[in-house]
Structures are given as C-alpha cells and as structure tokens.
Design a protein around this motif. Structure first.
Motif, PDB file in Angstrom:
ATOM      1  N   ALA A 211     -33.242 -16.491  80.206  1.00  0.00           N
ATOM      2  CA  ALA A 211     -32.518 -17.162  79.487  1.00  0.00           C
ATOM      3  C   ALA A 211     -31.051 -16.621  78.858  1.00  0.00           C
ATOM      4  O   ALA A 211     -31.948 -16.139  78.899  1.00  0.00           O
ATOM      5  CB  ALA A 211     -32.956 -18.445  78.817  1.00  0.00           C
ATOM      6  N   ARG A 212     -30.364 -16.763  78.112  1.00  0.00           N
ATOM      7  CA  ARG A 212     -29.347 -15.925  77.987  1.00  0.00           C
ATOM      8  C   ARG A 212     -30.253 -15.882  76.444  1.00  0.00           C
ATOM      9  O   ARG A 212     -29.445 -14.179  75.868  1.00  0.00           O
ATOM     10  CB  ARG A 212     -28.062 -16.960  77.683  1.00  0.00           C
ATOM     11  N   THR A 213     -30.558 -15.898  75.941  1.00  0.00           N
ATOM     12  CA  THR A 213     -30.986 -15.925  74.577  1.00  0.00           C
ATOM     13  C   THR A 213     -32.269 -15.938  74.099  1.00  0.00           C
ATOM     14  O   THR A 213     -32.373 -15.891  72.730  1.00  0.00           O
ATOM     15  CB  THR A 213     -29.903 -16.644  73.155  1.00  0.00           C
ATOM     16  N   THR A 214     -33.362 -16.266  75.171  1.00  0.00           N
ATOM     17  CA  THR A 214     -34.552 -16.627  74.618  1.00  0.00           C
ATOM     18  C   THR A 214     -35.861 -16.212  75.550  1.00  0.00           C
ATOM     19  O   THR A 214     -35.361 -16.487  77.333  1.00  0.00           O
ATOM     20  CB  THR A 214     -34.710 -17.775  74.024  1.00  0.00           C
ATOM     21  N   ASP A 215     -36.955 -15.934  75.576  1.00  0.00           N
ATOM     22  CA  ASP A 215     -37.640 -15.479  76.387  1.00  0.00           C
ATOM     23  C   ASP A 215     -38.892 -16.751  76.197  1.00  0.00           C
ATOM     24  O   ASP A 215     -39.688 -16.786  77.104  1.00  0.00           O
ATOM     25  CB  ASP A 215     -38.430 -14.508  76.265  1.00  0.00           C
ATOM     26  N   LYS A 216     -38.312 -17.856  75.255  1.00  0.00           N
ATOM     27  CA  LYS A 216     -39.471 -18.625  74.992  1.00  0.00           C
ATOM     28  C   LYS A 216     -39.127 -20.300  75.584  1.00  0.00           C
ATOM     29  O   LYS A 216     -37.800 -20.406  75.989  1.00  0.00           O
ATOM     30  CB  LYS A 216     -39.432 -19.257  73.328  1.00  0.00           C
ATOM     31  N   ILE A 217     -40.221 -21.078  76.191  1.00  0.00           N
ATOM     32  CA  ILE A 217     -39.820 -22.418  76.491  1.00  0.00           C
ATOM     33  C   ILE A 217     -40.693 -23.557  75.884  1.00  0.00           C
ATOM     34  O   ILE A 217     -41.493 -23.367  75.400  1.00  0.00           O
ATOM     35  CB  ILE A 217     -40.207 -21.911  78.232  1.00  0.00           C
ATOM     36  N   VAL A 218     -39.761 -24.960  76.271  1.00  0.00           N
ATOM     37  CA  VAL A 218     -40.038 -25.751  76.320  1.00  0.00           C
ATOM     38  C   VAL A 218     -40.684 -26.885  77.347  1.00  0.00           C
ATOM     39  O   VAL A 218     -39.180 -26.516  78.178  1.00  0.00           O
ATOM     40  CB  VAL A 218     -39.374 -26.377  75.228  1.00  0.00           C
ATOM     41  N   TYR A 219     -41.915 -27.700  77.032  1.00  0.00           N
ATOM     42  CA  TYR A 219     -41.488 -28.355  78.504  1.00  0.00           C
ATOM     43  C   TYR A 219     -40.751 -30.004  77.572  1.00  0.00           C
ATOM     44  O   TYR A 219     -40.896 -30.726  76.892  1.00  0.00           O
ATOM     45  CB  TYR A 219     -42.937 -29.089  78.736  1.00  0.00           C
ATOM     46  N   ASP A 220     -39.698 -30.731  78.834  1.00  0.00           N
ATOM     47  CA  ASP A 220     -39.765 -31.654  78.286  1.00  0.00           C
ATOM     48  C   ASP A 220     -41.116 -33.443  78.785  1.00  0.00           C
ATOM     49  O   ASP A 220     -41.947 -32.769  79.052  1.00  0.00           O
ATOM     50  CB  ASP A 220     -38.553 -32.245  80.313  1.00  0.00           C
ATOM     51  N   PRO A 221     -40.690 -34.024  78.000  1.00  0.00           N
ATOM     52  CA  PRO A 221     -41.200 -35.624  77.670  1.00  0.00           C
ATOM     53  C   PRO A 221     -41.420 -35.027  78.962  1.00  0.00           C
ATOM     54  O   PRO A 221     -43.453 -35.849  79.432  1.00  0.00           O
ATOM     55  CB  PRO A 221     -41.064 -36.544  77.814  1.00  0.00           C
ATOM     56  N   ASP A 222     -41.094 -35.268  80.112  1.00  0.00           N
ATOM     57  CA  ASP A 222     -41.653 -35.816  81.823  1.00  0.00           C
ATOM     58  C   ASP A 222     -42.473 -34.708  82.092  1.00  0.00           C
ATOM     59  O   ASP A 222     -43.758 -35.683  83.328  1.00  0.00           O
ATOM     60  CB  ASP A 222     -41.067 -35.516  82.999  1.00  0.00           C
ATOM     61  N   GLY A 223     -43.312 -33.832  81.412  1.00  0.00           N
ATOM     62  CA  GLY A 223     -44.438 -32.788  81.826  1.00  0.00           C
ATOM     63  C   GLY A 223     -44.059 -31.543  82.468  1.00  0.00           C
ATOM     64  O   GLY A 223     -45.271 -30.982  83.285  1.00  0.00           O
ATOM     65  N   TRP A 224     -42.899 -32.155  83.180  1.00  0.00           N
ATOM     66  CA  TRP A 224     -42.192 -30.827  84.278  1.00  0.00           C
ATOM     67  C   TRP A 224     -41.495 -29.645  83.796  1.00  0.00           C
ATOM     68  O   TRP A 224     -41.388 -28.675  83.915  1.00  0.00           O
ATOM     69  CB  TRP A 224     -42.017 -31.215  85.567  1.00  0.00           C
ATOM     70  N   THR A 225     -40.436 -30.937  83.474  1.00  0.00           N
ATOM     71  CA  THR A 225     -39.259 -29.803  83.393  1.00  0.00           C
ATOM     72  C   THR A 225     -39.000 -28.595  82.452  1.00  0.00           C
ATOM     73  O   THR A 225     -39.790 -29.378  80.909  1.00  0.00           O
ATOM     74  CB  THR A 225     -37.793 -30.608  83.311  1.00  0.00           C
TER      75      THR A 225
END
Length: 273
Positions: A211-225
């Motif tokens: 990702a351009r500016t972060t190494d952190k991630i989040v999940y969509d409500p679909d539980g996958w994305t």
C-alpha cells in the motif's frame, strides 16, 4: 511438512500454471470502464468449467475469513488489495484492479495475481504496480538452491524500501503444490541469510503486495476483502515458482501481451446500457 516435488510433478503444476496465466491475461484484457466485477467472476467461472479445472477458492473457509468463499477469483479495487470478494461494482476510469486466482488441474495447483489499471492510468498507480512486479522478479531471482528463505523476503523488502513503500507482514507467500497453501510462510520482509535453505523441488507462491502509505490493514464487513487502513491505493503481484537445480522456474508466467480486440470487453461493459 514440506514436500519437495519431482520434475514430473512440477510439470503437472506447470499445466495448472499455464491455465492460471491464461485466465489472468483474459481478466486484464476484459477489465474496462463499465465492466461489472460479477461479470468478470462469471466469465472466469466459465473458463474454469470449460477447462475441467477446479477452483481452490470455492468453499475455501480459513480462520481469517467470514464463512466459505463462494467465488472463483479475488477481485480487489483501489485501496482493497487481498481477498477481494466479487460484488456488484462497475469499474470506473482510473480504478486499480488486483485479480488473484488459484486453480487445480488433475490434483496439482498454481496460484498467481496481477494488478491492472482500468482506463486512464495515474503515474502513482503505475509506480506501485511496478514496485510489486520488480519485487516479485527480485524474489524469483534468488529462489535458487543454497540460498535461504530469508533471501527471498529480503529481496522483496529491499525493493519496497527503494520505492518508499511500507510492508505488511501479516500476509505473504506460501508453499503450494497439491493444495493452495502448504507449509512455509514467505514474509515480504526478512533478513538475508536466515531461514530454511532452499532445495530443488521446493514450490512457492511468492506475492509481494504494497500500500502506498501504510502497513496496516482493515477488513470489509464481508469478512474477506482486505484494504489499506488509511485508504491509500494498493497493488499485488504473485507467481508460483519452483526451485530447480538450475534457474528458478516460473510456473504462472504470462505470455507477452499484445493489443487485443475489445469485443468481449464491450460485451461485458454496461457503460452504454
């Protein structure tokens, strides 16, 4: 347990790899302004059915997902980068689309991903895609007997650092062969000279994603994305690679692409509807 493959078994994986490469080439050709993600999903389902292949994603239910995955390809748009659940979304000019697919043919699996730009490209999007592609080639180059697993991770991380992109270590590459995920996690960040020594017959799915500016991630409500936590755009490149006595063998290498007719893309498009 790490299973080393024989040359004959690697060639059977190569059969699956060539088909995976064909699918990703087709997805890249069809991804156009006005095309719905679900149309791409159904197009790929048809390709898999006609080939007599088996999707590794359908009914996949790992610990990190939300119920079984009921699609055959991951399609991630813009700030989404991994495990994108196909849904009713019409591609727009400038969208960044990452496509990831794994299939089995006659009991042997290959896995690959690519990122493309829909319509008009922005330079910063071209740059992050180029970074993942260069990181993947750097990782492939060191996938040789006598080197170590950390050499692969370090090669990916070095390219990310050169481009100034942070690196997430929660998801990375993995062993592959009879199933999509076999033993060995291949981090996209590591130290050269560390880890298991690479041996002929080892088969790995190598997949730098940034990702351009972060190494952190989040999940969509679909539980996958999975998305970048700050909404910055992303890219993902992946190949299935075999360590041999000689040079690394890329089992999912796509043929050089030439300009193609857009008839199928026009058929899928809803922009004139």
């Amino acid at each position: 347990m790490i299973e080393l493959k024989t040359p004959a078994e690697i060639e059977r994986m190569h059969v699956a790899g060539r088909f995976v490469a064909e699918v990703l080439t087709e997805v890249g050709r069809l991804a156009d302004v006005g095309v719905n993600l679900m149309d791409l999903e159904h197009h790929v389902r048809g390709m898999i059915e006609r080939r007599g292949a088996e999707s590794c994603y359908w009914d996949y239910a790992p610990s990190f997902g939300k119920g079984p995955f009921r699609n055959v390809i991951c399609l991630s748009v813009n700030d989404a980068v991994l495990h994108g659940l196909p849904h009713e979304y019409v591609l727009r000019d400038g969208d960044v689309l990452s496509a990831d697919i794994a299939v089995g043919i006659d009991g042997w699996v290959a896995d690959s991903a690519r990122t493309v730009i829909v319509g008009t490209p922005a330079e910063e999007d071209l740059r992050i895609i180029r970074a993942t592609e260069e990181a993947l080639e750097a990782a492939i180059e060191v996938a040789r007997p006598g080197n170590r697993l950390g050499d692969i991770s370090a090669a990916i991380y070095a390219v990310a650092c050169d481009y100034g992109y942070p690196v997430n270590t929660e998801f990375g590459g993995h062993g592959i062969g009879r199933t999509m995920h076999e033993d060995l996690h291949v981090s996209n960040k590591g130290q050269a000279g560390r880890g298991m020594k690479l041996r002929p017959g080892l088969t790995l799915a190598l997949e730098p994603w940034f990702a351009r500016t972060t190494d952190k991630i989040v999940y969509d409500p679909d539980g996958w994305t999975i998305r970048s936590a700050d909404g910055s755009r992303t890219a993902h490149s992946e190949h299935t690679v075999a360590v041999t006595d000689d040079v690394p063998l890329v089992l999912t290498r796509r043929a050089p692409e030439t300009p193609a007719a857009r008839d199928d893309a026009d058929r899928l498009s809803t922009k004139d509807a």
